[in-house]
Design a protein around this motif. Structure first.
Motif, PDB file in Angstrom:
ATOM      1  N   ILE A 163       0.851  -1.179   0.000  1.00 35.73           N
ATOM      2  CA  ILE A 163       0.000   0.000   0.000  1.00 35.73           C
ATOM      3  C   ILE A 163       0.890   1.233   0.000  1.00 35.73           C
ATOM      4  O   ILE A 163       1.887   1.287   0.715  1.00 35.73           O
ATOM      5  CB  ILE A 163      -0.999  -0.005   1.187  1.00 35.73           C
ATOM      6  N   ALA A 164       0.545   2.193  -0.854  1.00 35.52           N
ATOM      7  CA  ALA A 164       1.309   3.440  -0.938  1.00 35.52           C
ATOM      8  C   ALA A 164       0.933   4.316   0.246  1.00 35.52           C
ATOM      9  O   ALA A 164      -0.246   4.517   0.531  1.00 35.52           O
ATOM     10  CB  ALA A 164       1.000   4.156  -2.247  1.00 35.52           C
TER      11      ALA A 164
ATOM     12  N   ILE B 144      -8.281  -0.365   5.981  1.00 36.73           N
ATOM     13  CA  ILE B 144      -7.840  -0.665   4.620  1.00 36.73           C
ATOM     14  C   ILE B 144      -8.967  -1.433   3.938  1.00 36.73           C
ATOM     15  O   ILE B 144      -9.349  -2.511   4.384  1.00 36.73           O
ATOM     16  CB  ILE B 144      -6.531  -1.485   4.602  1.00 36.73           C
ATOM     17  N   GLU B 145      -9.490  -0.849   2.869  1.00 32.01           N
ATOM     18  CA  GLU B 145     -10.608  -1.458   2.158  1.00 32.01           C
ATOM     19  C   GLU B 145     -10.123  -2.462   1.118  1.00 32.01           C
ATOM     20  O   GLU B 145      -8.964  -2.453   0.729  1.00 32.01           O
ATOM     21  CB  GLU B 145     -11.435  -0.359   1.479  1.00 32.01           C
ATOM     22  N   LYS B 146     -11.051  -3.309   0.659  1.00 31.64           N
ATOM     23  CA  LYS B 146     -10.720  -4.283  -0.386  1.00 31.64           C
ATOM     24  C   LYS B 146     -10.129  -3.560  -1.588  1.00 31.64           C
ATOM     25  O   LYS B 146     -10.647  -2.535  -2.022  1.00 31.64           O
ATOM     26  CB  LYS B 146     -11.969  -5.035  -0.840  1.00 31.64           C
TER      27      LYS B 146
ATOM     28  N   ARG C 292      -5.070   0.441  -2.724  1.00 33.61           N
ATOM     29  CA  ARG C 292      -3.634   0.449  -3.007  1.00 33.61           C
ATOM     30  C   ARG C 292      -2.932   1.699  -2.478  1.00 33.61           C
ATOM     31  O   ARG C 292      -1.720   1.781  -2.493  1.00 33.61           O
ATOM     32  CB  ARG C 292      -3.381   0.339  -4.514  1.00 33.61           C
ATOM     33  N   LYS C 293      -3.727   2.697  -2.063  1.00 30.55           N
ATOM     34  CA  LYS C 293      -3.160   3.945  -1.565  1.00 30.55           C
ATOM     35  C   LYS C 293      -3.836   4.344  -0.261  1.00 30.55           C
ATOM     36  O   LYS C 293      -5.054   4.264  -0.139  1.00 30.55           O
ATOM     37  CB  LYS C 293      -3.365   5.065  -2.598  1.00 30.55           C
TER      38      LYS C 293
ATOM     39  N   VAL D  68      -2.199   9.733   0.932  1.00 30.77           N
ATOM     40  CA  VAL D  68      -1.596   9.828  -0.398  1.00 30.77           C
ATOM     41  C   VAL D  68      -2.603  10.423  -1.373  1.00 30.77           C
ATOM     42  O   VAL D  68      -2.264  11.295  -2.169  1.00 30.77           O
ATOM     43  CB  VAL D  68      -1.099   8.442  -0.898  1.00 30.77           C
ATOM     44  N   CYS D  69      -3.845   9.981  -1.287  1.00 33.56           N
ATOM     45  CA  CYS D  69      -4.887  10.516  -2.168  1.00 33.56           C
ATOM     46  C   CYS D  69      -5.046  12.018  -1.964  1.00 33.56           C
ATOM     47  O   CYS D  69      -5.119  12.785  -2.930  1.00 33.56           O
ATOM     48  CB  CYS D  69      -6.212   9.804  -1.912  1.00 33.56           C
TER      49      CYS D  69
END
Length: 166
Positions: free
Chosen positions: A80-81, A112-114, A117-118, A122-123
Motif C-alpha cells: 500500500i502506498a 484498509i478497504e478491499k 492500493r493507496k 496519499v490521495c
C-alpha cells in the motif's frame, strides 16, 4: 532482529554517514536534510509494516476470531502506498464460519478497504499537488510514495470526483 533495533541501526548509520560527509565538506544542508528525510521515510515504512504484521498476528491468535473466522490463507503479500513510501506487509485471509464471507480482518481494523492500493493521505496529497501543478509534476513529486505516472494521479483525481470548495 526486533524493529526497534533495526530502526536504531538505520538511523545511526544514516547519521554517521551524513556527519562524515558534512565534516569533509562534501554535503550541503539541503543534501543533508534530503538524505535524512529519505532514511526517516524508510524507517517509517518499516514501522508501519511491523505494526500491520503485529496486528495481523494478534488477530490470528484472538480467541474471539477463532470462534467466528477460519484462516483461509496466511502470509499473503500486500503493498500500500503511504506518504512515507510503499509499505510491503503480510496478512491473513479469513472466511466467516457461518456466512462464508471472506476478509482480511487486520486490514479492516485499520480501515484498509478491499483492493485499496493507496492510503487516504496519499490521495489527499495527490489531489493537493494536482490542483497546483500538472498531473505529471504531481506524479514526479510523489514518486517516493510509489506513484509513478500521471495516469495514476489522473485516475485518483477522477475517483475522488468533485470536491466541495471551502
Amino acid at each position: 532482529m526486533n524493529i526497534i533495533q533495526e530502526v536504531q541501526k538505520i538511523i545511526i548509520k544514516a547519521y554517521q554517514s551524513n556527519l562524515e560527509k558534512a565534516l569533509a565538506g562534501e554535503v550541503s544542508l539541503s543534501e543533508l536534510t534530503r538524505n535524512m528525510e529519505t532514511e526517516l521515510r524508510r524507517v517509517g515504512t518499516l514501522m508501519v509494516r511491523e505494526t500491520l504484521e503485529t496486528l495481523d498476528r494478534a488477530v490470528k491468535e484472538s480467541k474471539t476470531r477463532k470462534k467466528h473466522w477460519h484462516v483461509e490463507r496466511k502470509d499473503e503479500e500486500n503493498t500500500i502506498a503511504t506518504t512515507m513510501g510503499p509499505v510491503n506487509y503480510q496478512r491473513t485471509y479469513y472466511v466467516n464460519k457461518k456466512t462464508g464471507e471472506y476478509v482480511y480482518l487486520s486490514d479492516e481494523l485499520v480501515g484498509i478497504e478491499k483492493h485499496q492500493r493507496k492510503d487516504m493521505n496519499v490521495c489527499a496529497m495527490l489531489f493537493e499537488k494536482a490542483t497546483n501543478s500538472s498531473y505529471q509534476q504531481a506524479a514526479e513529486e510523489s514518486s517516493y510514495c510509489g506513484i509513478n505516472s500521471k495516469t495514476t494521479v489522473m485516475n485518483e483525481i477522477r475517483r475522488l470526483g468533485a470536491v466541495p470548495n471551502g
